[in-house]
Design a protein around this motif. Structure first.
Motif, PDB file in Angstrom:
ATOM      1  N   MET A   1       9.302 -18.593  -2.015  1.00 57.52           N
ATOM      2  CA  MET A   1       7.769 -18.701  -1.300  1.00 57.52           C
ATOM      3  C   MET A   1       7.732 -20.153  -0.889  1.00 57.52           C
ATOM      4  O   MET A   1       6.636 -20.369  -0.234  1.00 57.52           O
ATOM      5  CB  MET A   1       6.727 -18.132  -2.480  1.00 57.52           C
ATOM      6  CG  MET A   1       7.046 -16.912  -2.941  1.00 57.52           C
ATOM      7  SD  MET A   1       6.777 -15.512  -1.461  1.00 57.52           S
ATOM      8  CE  MET A   1       5.454 -15.911  -0.496  1.00 57.52           C
ATOM      9  N   GLY A   2       8.436 -21.130  -1.536  1.00 59.36           N
ATOM     10  CA  GLY A   2       8.435 -22.578  -0.630  1.00 59.36           C
ATOM     11  C   GLY A   2       6.873 -23.077  -1.158  1.00 59.36           C
ATOM     12  O   GLY A   2       6.789 -24.119  -0.261  1.00 59.36           O
ATOM     13  N   CYS A   3       6.181 -22.893  -2.167  1.00 57.29           N
ATOM     14  CA  CYS A   3       5.111 -23.601  -2.544  1.00 57.29           C
ATOM     15  C   CYS A   3       5.535 -25.153  -2.693  1.00 57.29           C
ATOM     16  O   CYS A   3       6.642 -25.350  -3.291  1.00 57.29           O
ATOM     17  CB  CYS A   3       4.358 -23.123  -3.662  1.00 57.29           C
ATOM     18  SG  CYS A   3       4.121 -21.386  -3.628  1.00 57.29           S
TER      19      CYS A   3
ATOM     20  N   GLY B   1       7.410 -17.628 -14.865  1.00 56.81           N
ATOM     21  CA  GLY B   1       8.864 -18.360 -14.892  1.00 56.81           C
ATOM     22  C   GLY B   1       9.165 -18.523 -13.349  1.00 56.81           C
ATOM     23  O   GLY B   1       8.431 -18.817 -12.337  1.00 56.81           O
TER      24      GLY B   1
ATOM     25  N   GLY C   1      10.249 -17.408  -9.618  1.00 61.02           N
ATOM     26  CA  GLY C   1      10.134 -16.268  -8.983  1.00 61.02           C
ATOM     27  C   GLY C   1       8.689 -15.819  -8.674  1.00 61.02           C
ATOM     28  O   GLY C   1       8.071 -16.147  -9.437  1.00 61.02           O
ATOM     29  N   GLU C   2       8.604 -14.955  -7.454  1.00 62.99           N
ATOM     30  CA  GLU C   2       7.269 -14.288  -7.239  1.00 62.99           C
ATOM     31  C   GLU C   2       7.465 -12.948  -7.796  1.00 62.99           C
ATOM     32  O   GLU C   2       8.252 -12.086  -7.093  1.00 62.99           O
ATOM     33  CB  GLU C   2       7.169 -14.494  -5.701  1.00 62.99           C
ATOM     34  CG  GLU C   2       6.096 -13.630  -5.178  1.00 62.99           C
ATOM     35  CD  GLU C   2       4.730 -13.665  -5.989  1.00 62.99           C
ATOM     36  OE1 GLU C   2       4.061 -14.639  -6.377  1.00 62.99           O
ATOM     37  OE2 GLU C   2       4.240 -12.606  -6.199  1.00 62.99           O
TER      38      GLU C   2
ATOM     39  N   CYS D   1      13.220 -18.983  -5.881  1.00 66.88           N
ATOM     40  CA  CYS D   1      11.709 -18.467  -5.426  1.00 66.88           C
ATOM     41  C   CYS D   1      12.058 -18.755  -3.855  1.00 66.88           C
ATOM     42  O   CYS D   1      12.270 -19.915  -3.443  1.00 66.88           O
ATOM     43  CB  CYS D   1      10.501 -18.855  -6.151  1.00 66.88           C
ATOM     44  SG  CYS D   1       9.005 -17.973  -5.145  1.00 66.88           S
TER      45      CYS D   1
ATOM     46  N   THR E   1      10.689 -24.734  -8.788  1.00 69.04           N
ATOM     47  CA  THR E   1      11.316 -23.447  -8.547  1.00 69.04           C
ATOM     48  C   THR E   1      11.417 -23.456  -6.984  1.00 69.04           C
ATOM     49  O   THR E   1      12.486 -23.053  -6.516  1.00 69.04           O
ATOM     50  CB  THR E   1      10.859 -22.290  -9.127  1.00 69.04           C
ATOM     51  OG1 THR E   1      10.407 -22.452 -10.422  1.00 69.04           O
ATOM     52  CG2 THR E   1      11.612 -21.201  -8.990  1.00 69.04           C
ATOM     53  N   GLY E   2      10.291 -23.587  -6.254  1.00 73.01           N
ATOM     54  CA  GLY E   2      10.203 -23.267  -4.877  1.00 73.01           C
ATOM     55  C   GLY E   2      10.985 -24.295  -4.003  1.00 73.01           C
ATOM     56  O   GLY E   2      11.572 -24.119  -3.095  1.00 73.01           O
TER      57      GLY E   2
ATOM     58  N   VAL F   1       1.475 -15.447  -5.954  1.00 69.41           N
ATOM     59  CA  VAL F   1       1.032 -16.128  -4.947  1.00 69.41           C
ATOM     60  C   VAL F   1       0.033 -15.492  -4.133  1.00 69.41           C
ATOM     61  O   VAL F   1      -0.691 -16.021  -3.061  1.00 69.41           O
ATOM     62  CB  VAL F   1       2.395 -16.697  -4.303  1.00 69.41           C
ATOM     63  CG1 VAL F   1       2.950 -15.696  -3.311  1.00 69.41           C
ATOM     64  CG2 VAL F   1       2.413 -18.115  -3.759  1.00 69.41           C
TER      65      VAL F   1
ATOM     66  N   PHE G   1       4.606 -27.674  -4.260  1.00 68.64           N
ATOM     67  CA  PHE G   1       4.380 -28.505  -5.562  1.00 68.64           C
ATOM     68  C   PHE G   1       5.061 -28.011  -6.606  1.00 68.64           C
ATOM     69  O   PHE G   1       5.122 -28.475  -7.944  1.00 68.64           O
ATOM     70  CB  PHE G   1       2.969 -28.256  -5.800  1.00 68.64           C
ATOM     71  CG  PHE G   1       2.298 -26.703  -5.978  1.00 68.64           C
ATOM     72  CD1 PHE G   1       2.726 -25.859  -6.720  1.00 68.64           C
ATOM     73  CD2 PHE G   1       1.587 -26.279  -4.771  1.00 68.64           C
ATOM     74  CE1 PHE G   1       2.387 -24.418  -6.776  1.00 68.64           C
ATOM     75  CE2 PHE G   1       1.290 -24.948  -4.600  1.00 68.64           C
ATOM     76  CZ  PHE G   1       1.791 -23.934  -5.608  1.00 68.64           C
ATOM     77  N   CYS G   2       5.931 -26.801  -6.496  1.00 66.31           N
ATOM     78  CA  CYS G   2       6.673 -26.231  -7.514  1.00 66.31           C
ATOM     79  C   CYS G   2       8.294 -26.497  -7.588  1.00 66.31           C
ATOM     80  O   CYS G   2       9.032 -26.431  -6.468  1.00 66.31           O
ATOM     81  CB  CYS G   2       6.274 -24.573  -7.317  1.00 66.31           C
ATOM     82  SG  CYS G   2       7.275 -23.773  -8.377  1.00 66.31           S
TER      83      CYS G   2
HETATM   84 FE1  SF4 Z   1       5.109 -20.667  -5.474  1.00 66.33          FE
HETATM   85 FE2  SF4 Z   1       5.418 -19.297  -7.772  1.00 66.33          FE
HETATM   86 FE3  SF4 Z   1       7.509 -19.379  -6.023  1.00 66.33          FE
HETATM   87 FE4  SF4 Z   1       6.809 -21.471  -7.318  1.00 66.33          FE
HETATM   88  S1  SF4 Z   1       7.456 -19.665  -8.274  1.00 66.33           S
HETATM   89  S2  SF4 Z   1       7.429 -21.336  -5.345  1.00 66.33           S
HETATM   90  S3  SF4 Z   1       4.645 -21.396  -7.410  1.00 66.33           S
HETATM   91  S4  SF4 Z   1       5.585 -18.538  -5.629  1.00 66.33           S
END
Ligand code: SF4
Ligand code: SAH
Length: 357
Positions: A114-116, A157, A159-160, A112, A121-122, A191, A118-119
Motif C-alpha cells: 500500500m506504500g503509506c 502487524g 500488511g493490509e 505491504c 512495512t510499506g 487503510v 510513514f510506515c
Molecule cells: Fe499502510 Fe498499513 Fe501497509 Fe503500513 S501496513 S503500508 S500503514 S497499509
C-alpha cells in the motif's frame, strides 16, 4: 518441499484427511484440540493418539508451517517474533501482555504493497499474502510462549488485511471456531479498501473494524496514503458508517499524529465533524520513529494533548494508543521484517504498483 501443515485446517478438513478411518470424526476432534487448544508443535505431544497414527501423520504433514527466526523481548515485556516458513521470507508477530488481558498483533502479508509514506512495512515493499495457517500459526506460536491465554487479536502487524480477504477471514474463523476466541476480540485495521469493508459488513460478524484515517483532508491523506487517490476520505468514512450500521459494532478511527503534518486545529475540527453522529471512537497514535524521506517526527506531548482537547470539546470519544515495544522495533508501523544476513530483502515499494484500481 515442506509437507502441508495441519494449522490452517479446521476440524472438518482434518477429518477429511483421515477419511479412510472408522474413528475419523473422533480423531479429528482430538487432533484439532492439540493443534488449536494446546498449541502443540509436534505429533509426539499428541499423547492420546495411537503412535501409529502419529507416525502416519508425521509422514504426511507438519503441525505448524511456522519457524521462529528470532525473538526479542522489550523492557516493557513485549515479545516480538520474526518467523518464516523456510522460504526466506520473514514476517513478524508481537505478544502484548496487559494487566487485565493478553493481546497479540499479527501480520496478514509479508511486507505491504500500500506504500503509506510513514510506515516501515510499506517502505520495505511487498512479497506475498500469508495463508490462513500462517496467520493462525503466529497466534499459536505466541500462545506457546505466553503463560496467560491470549484472548485478543489485532491485525496491525505487517500488511493490509483486507487485501488478503479470504485468508484473513479463514484465519478469524479458525480463531473463533477452533481456538475459541470471540469475534468481538478481533480487530481488523484497514487503510480503507471500500469494497472489502462492504464485503466484510455483509458477513454481519461482530468483528471490530478500525480505519486508519490519519487526516480528514484529501490533499493531506493523498500524500500520506496513496490509497486515498482511489478511495478518498468521504468514501472510506461512508463505508465505516455502513459497517457500523450493519454489524451494530462501534468502529474506530485510527489517527496517526505527525508533527506539523496532520496535527493542526483545523484537522481536529474537521475530524470531529466527519465522525459525528454514529457510535465510534478516535484512537490517537503519536508517530513512532521510522526514517522517512519527509523526515516525519512525533509531535510533542503538548501538541497531542491540544489535538485531543479539540476533539473532546466537540464530543468525540478519544483514546490514546499506549505504545509498547519501542526498544525492539515492535511498535505500530515499525514492523519491517528485517533479519540480518540469512534472508533475502524484498522488492522496494517504489517498484510496485498499488493494487487498488
Ligand atoms: Fe499502510 Fe498499513 Fe501497509 Fe503500513 S501496513 S503500508 S500503514 S497499509
Ligand atoms: N495495514 C493496516 C494494518 C497494519 S498497520 C492499516 O494500515 O491499518 C497498523 C497501524 O499502524 C495503522 O493504523 C498504521 O497507520 C499505523 N502505523 C503505520 N506506521 C506507523 C508509525 N510509523 N507510527 C505509528 N503508527 C503507524
Amino acid at each position: 518441499m515442506r509437507p502441508p501443515s495441519l494449522v490452517g485446517l479446521d476440524t472438518t478438513e482434518i477429518r477429511a484427511v483421515l477419511a479412510d478411518r472408522a474413528d475419523a470424526a473422533w480423531r479429528a476432534r482430538q487432533i484439532a484440540h492439540w493443534v488449536y487448544g494446546k498449541a502443540v508443535e509436534t505429533f509426539d505431544e499428541m499423547r492420546d493418539l495411537p503412535v501409529a497414527l502419529r507416525n502416519e501423520l508425521a509422514g504426511r504433514f507438519c503441525v505448524s508451517p511456522i519457524e521462529v527466526a528470532s525473538q526479542a523481548r522489550s523492557t516493557d515485556e513485549v515479545d516480538k517474533l520474526l518467523v518464516h516458513n523456510g522460504d526466506g521470507q520473514v514476517y513478524e508477530c508481537v505478544l502484548l501482555p496487559y494487566p487485565d488481558r493478553v493481546s497479540c498483533c499479527l501480520s496478514s502479508q509479508v511486507g505491504c504493497p500500500m506504500g503509506c509514506t510513514f510506515c516501515a512495512t510499506g517502505l520495505g515493499g511487498f512479497d506475498r499474502n500469508l495463508e490462513a495457517g500462517e496467520i493462525v500459526g503466529q497466534y499459536l506460536v505466541l500462545q506457546r510462549r505466553s503463560e496467560r491465554r491470549i484472548g485478543h487479536v489485532v491485525f496491525m502487524g505487517m500488511g493490509e488485511p483486507l487485501l488478503n480477504f479470504d485468508h484473513v477471514l479463514k484465519a478469524m474463523r479458525l480463531l473463533h471456531d477452533e481456538v475459541g476466541l470471540s469475534y468481538r476480540h478481533m480487530t481488523v485495521s484497514t487503510v480503507g479498501l471500500v469494497p472489502q469493508i462492504r464485503q466484510l459488513a455483509e458477513l454481519e460478524l461482530p468483528i471490530h473494524l478500525a480505519l486508519s484515517l490519519h487526516s480528514p483532508f484529501d490533499e493531506v491523506r493523498n500524500r500520506l496514503m496513496p490509497v486515498n487517490r482511489r478511495w478518498p476520505v468521504a468514501q472510506a468514512v461512508g463505508a465505516m458508517r455502513a459497517y457500523q450500521k450493519k454489524t451494530g459494532r462501534k468502529v474506530t478511527f485510527e489517527y496517526l499524529l505527525i508533527d506539523g503534518v496532520n496535527d493542526t486545529r483545523a484537522e481536529a475540527v474537521e475530524l470531529a465533524r466527519l465522525v459525528r453522529g454514529f457510535p465510534n471512537v478516535v484512537n490517537l497514535i503519536p508517530f513512532n520513529h521510522v526514517n522517512t524521506e519527509q523526515g516525519f517526527r512525533r509531535p510533542t506531548a503538548e501538541r497531542v494533548r491540544a489535538f485531543r482537547s479539540e476533539l473532546e470539546a466537540r464530543g468525540v470519544n478519544v483514546t490514546e494508543r499506549v505504545e509498547r515495544g519501542h526498544d525492539i522495533g515492535a511498535a505500530c508501523g515499525q514492523l519491517a521484517g528485517r533479519h540480518p544476513g540469512r534472508f533475502a530483502r524484498r522488492s522496494r515499494a517504489s517498484e510496485l504498483t498499488v493494487p487498488v484500481s
